[in-house]
Write a protein that holds these residues in place. Structure first.
Motif: not given
Ligand code: SF4
Ligand code: SF4
Length: 56
Positions: A17-20, A40-43, A51-56
Motif C-alpha cells: 500500500a505504501e510503495c509509490p 529503492g525509496c525504503g518506504s 523488518g522484512a524488506p532489506q536493501e539487496a
C-alpha cells in the motif's frame, strides 16, 4: 538499489500500500518486490512490522 523481502514476511500487505512504484505484489506465502520497478525509496521497510524488506 532495489529492496528484497525476506522470509520473515508475514504477508500483512502494509508495504504494498505504501510503495509509490507499485513494485510490491503478493507472492507464495509472502510479498515480493519487482526489482526492475523498485526505486529503492525504503518506504516498504519503514512500514513493515517485522523488518522484512532489506536493501539487496
Ligand atoms: S523501496 Fe520503495 S519503491 Fe522499492 S519496493 Fe519498497 S516502497 Fe517500493
Ligand atoms: S509490510 Fe512486511 S510483513 Fe507486511 S507484507 Fe510487507 S514485507 Fe511482508
Amino acid at each position: 538499489m532495489a529492496y528484497v523481502i525476506s522470509d520473515d514476511c508475514i504477508a500483512c500487505g502494509a508495504c504494498a500500500a505504501e510503495c509509490p512504484c507499485e513494485a510490491i505484489s503478493e507472492g507464495d506465502g509472502k510479498y515480493v518486490i519487482d526489482a526492475d520497478a523498485c526505486a529503492g525509496c525504503g518506504s516498504c521497510a519503514s512500514v513493515c512490522p517485522v523488518g522484512a524488506p532489506q536493501e539487496a
